[in-house]
Design a protein around this motif. Structure first.
Motif, PDB file in Angstrom:
ATOM      1  N   THR A  40       0.701  -1.268  -0.083  1.00  0.00           N
ATOM      2  CA  THR A  40       0.116  -0.099   0.114  1.00  0.00           C
ATOM      3  C   THR A  40       0.891   1.394  -0.078  1.00  0.00           C
ATOM      4  O   THR A  40       0.670   2.178  -0.785  1.00  0.00           O
ATOM      5  CB  THR A  40      -0.836  -0.094   1.214  1.00  0.00           C
ATOM      6  N   GLU A  41       2.082   1.285   0.850  1.00  0.00           N
ATOM      7  CA  GLU A  41       2.680   2.477   0.860  1.00  0.00           C
ATOM      8  C   GLU A  41       3.460   2.546  -0.404  1.00  0.00           C
ATOM      9  O   GLU A  41       3.605   3.718  -0.855  1.00  0.00           O
ATOM     10  CB  GLU A  41       3.897   2.304   1.943  1.00  0.00           C
ATOM     11  N   CYS A  44       0.957   4.157  -2.868  1.00  0.00           N
ATOM     12  CA  CYS A  44       0.919   5.526  -2.567  1.00  0.00           C
ATOM     13  C   CYS A  44       2.068   6.450  -3.095  1.00  0.00           C
ATOM     14  O   CYS A  44       1.952   7.593  -3.384  1.00  0.00           O
ATOM     15  CB  CYS A  44       0.774   5.648  -0.965  1.00  0.00           C
ATOM     16  N   GLU A  45       3.298   5.935  -3.171  1.00  0.00           N
ATOM     17  CA  GLU A  45       4.253   6.555  -3.430  1.00  0.00           C
ATOM     18  C   GLU A  45       4.531   6.841  -5.032  1.00  0.00           C
ATOM     19  O   GLU A  45       4.973   7.901  -5.508  1.00  0.00           O
ATOM     20  CB  GLU A  45       5.538   5.905  -3.036  1.00  0.00           C
ATOM     21  N   VAL A  56       1.528   6.490   6.170  1.00  0.00           N
ATOM     22  CA  VAL A  56       0.177   5.902   5.397  1.00  0.00           C
ATOM     23  C   VAL A  56      -0.602   5.060   6.478  1.00  0.00           C
ATOM     24  O   VAL A  56      -0.024   4.170   7.092  1.00  0.00           O
ATOM     25  CB  VAL A  56       0.603   5.193   4.242  1.00  0.00           C
TER      26      VAL A  56
END
Length: 80
Positions: A40-41, A44-45, A56
């Motif tokens: 997920t991180e 998002c990046e 996050v």
């Protein structure tokens, strides 16, 4: 700083669970949630790097009513 409690995730045991609060000084929302997993991180990046001062987190969809309430509280008390 004074935080106004809005709600904890009703589907958890009441401790160490997602929580929604409003900072009564500046009307900021304060959210406690589960740390996001690395995938997920990474996703998002794609929208920009994650600074050291940011995180996050995940808030379950069942908390949407609490977030709406927090937004209403913040909007009413926002410093203009």
């Amino acid at each position: 700083m004074a935080l106004r409690f809005i709600a904890k995730d009703p589907a958890t045991n009441g401790t160490q669970c997602p929580t929604v609060l409003v900072d009564e000084h500046n009307a900021d929302l304060v959210l406690q949630g589960w740390k996001a997993d690395p995938d997920t991180e990474e996703e998002c990046e794609k929208f920009g790097p994650l600074p050291e001062t940011e995180a996050v987190i995940r808030i379950p969809a069942r908390m949407v009513p609490a977030i709406r309430e927090a937004c209403d509280v913040a909007e009413r008390s926002a410093v203009r």
